[in-house]
Design an enzyme around this catalytic site. Structure first.
Site, mmCIF file in Angstrom:
data_model
loop_
_atom_site.group_PDB
_atom_site.id
_atom_site.type_symbol
_atom_site.label_atom_id
_atom_site.label_comp_id
_atom_site.label_asym_id
_atom_site.label_seq_id
_atom_site.Cartn_x
_atom_site.Cartn_y
_atom_site.Cartn_z
ATOM 1 N N LYS A 202 -0.013 4.398 9.229
ATOM 2 C CA LYS A 202 0.732 4.677 7.805
ATOM 3 C C LYS A 202 -0.362 5.084 6.745
ATOM 4 O O LYS A 202 -0.250 6.099 6.060
ATOM 5 C CB LYS A 202 1.625 3.521 7.354
ATOM 6 C CG LYS A 202 2.133 3.535 6.036
ATOM 7 C CD LYS A 202 2.747 2.270 5.666
ATOM 8 C CE LYS A 202 1.827 1.276 5.587
ATOM 9 N NZ LYS A 202 0.992 0.992 4.121
ATOM 10 N N LYS B 245 -6.939 1.469 -3.521
ATOM 11 C CA LYS B 245 -6.615 0.541 -2.423
ATOM 12 C C LYS B 245 -6.369 1.976 -1.350
ATOM 13 O O LYS B 245 -7.063 1.595 -0.290
ATOM 14 C CB LYS B 245 -5.077 0.127 -2.290
ATOM 15 C CG LYS B 245 -4.497 -0.142 -1.051
ATOM 16 C CD LYS B 245 -5.517 -1.368 -0.600
ATOM 17 C CE LYS B 245 -5.271 -1.994 0.749
ATOM 18 N NZ LYS B 245 -4.109 -2.707 0.841
ATOM 19 N N THR C 160 0.778 -1.187 -0.077
ATOM 20 C CA THR C 160 0.161 -0.033 0.162
ATOM 21 C C THR C 160 0.856 1.165 0.325
ATOM 22 O O THR C 160 1.867 1.296 0.969
ATOM 23 C CB THR C 160 -0.728 0.081 1.328
ATOM 24 O OG1 THR C 160 -1.752 -1.276 1.185
ATOM 25 C CG2 THR C 160 -1.614 1.320 1.359
#
Length: 314
Positions: A250, A182, A106
């Site tokens: 994150k 995503k 990701t």
């Protein structure tokens, strides 16, 4: 038609870089489908485990990739992907021309586009292919893959995609599009987990029967996939990390960076990010992301199953 689609999958060599809970399941799924799979992980024990199951192991990413037709990178973020590709033992130096690199991390779409450009300049193929579904789906070969890249990259990657995924969404011919899809998923996932943890902790504060709350909500309009999936961790008092708090520190950080660059307000994602940051600061960063419920309990004095005030403030 590419060579890989003409030959049987037993002729295909796939390297998997990263044999954690996701990567190991993906490697197993490809091996089960008949691919010749070689694995590498920074932890030697992970490689040994895969070798004990009949796979092949490598000492470096470069060694894993040298004879591969497909290289699947299952690391955490863009920085790690760059190291896998271009670091001192990176795969780009040993991949054969025309080999496809499948990036499952990701990351910010701009980073994906940069890595793709640098990879393709070496006469290699790049498929931007982040994944969703967790370790259980990885083990079953039923991941959802959000992929973008050239038609040639898709064709070369097909044996691995077929083995790893229940659904492959082909989202365009340019890297970065898969990464963007995503991040939309991660925005929703992070907010939904935070909402689920807020709700179940408020229920605890109200003295409600939490098992009954779970039963009622999962049959009602307020349910979400994340409520249904994460609240059982809270009910069991089990915060073994399946997806950690730090993952959403994150990912929601990336969402905020993307939104800021577009001058786009994302207040719900921002509020959720603050809760993940608080949980990480409270020492829960490596625990399951359902630990947000413990943070709410710590702040409010609510009592959750299997925990005390001491364990809630880890």
């Amino acid at each position: 038609m590419s060579l890989l689609t003409e030959n049987s999958d037993t002729d295909v060599v796939a390297a998997v870089i990263g044999l954690g809970s996701m990567g190991l399941g993906m490697a197993r799924s490809m091996k089960r489908a008949g691919l010749d799979v070689v694995g590498y992980d920074i932890t030697a024990a992970a490689v040994d485990r895969f070798v004990a199951e009949g796979g092949r192991g490598a000492a470096t990413p470069a060694e894993a990739a040298k004879d591969a037709d497909i290289v699947v990178s299952v690391v955490v973020n863009g920085a790690q992907t760059e190291t896998v590709l271009f670091g001192p033992q990176g795969v780009a130096g040993t991949m054969k021309p025309g080999t496809v690199f499948i990036s499952s991390a990701t990351m910010d779409p701009t980073v994906a586009r940069d890595l793709a450009g640098r990879t393709e300049a070496l006469d290699l193929l790049y498929l931007d292919a982040p994944i969703s579904g967790g370790a259980a789906k990885a083990a079953l070969g039923e991941l959802t893959i959000m992929a973008s890249g050239s038609r040639h990259a898709f064709n070369r990657a097909r044996p691995a995609l077929n083995a790893m995924a229940g659904k492959v969404y082909e989202l365009g011919d340019a890297a970065g599009t898969g990464a963007a899809f995503k991040m939309i998923n991660q925005l929703l996932a992070g907010v939904h987990i935070a909402a689920a943890c807020e709700a179940i902790s408020l229920a605890a504060k109200q003295g409600l029967d939490l098992d009954k709350v779970y039963e009622v909500i999962t049959a009602s309009a307020g349910n979400s996939w994340m409520f249904e999936n994460r609240v059982p961790h809270v009910l069991a008092g089990d915060y073994t990390p399946l997806s950690s708090i730090e993952i959403f520190v994150k990912d929601l950080g990336i969402v905020q960076d993307m939104a800021r660059s577009e001058r786009y307000p994302a207040p719900l994602a921002a509020a959720a990010l603050q809760m993940y940051l608080a949980a990480a600061g409270a020492g829960m960063g490596r625990d399951d992301d359902s630990s947000l419920a413990r943070l709410y309990a710590q702040l409010s004095g609510a009592q959750l199953p299997g925990s005390t005030k001491e364990t809630q403030s880890r």
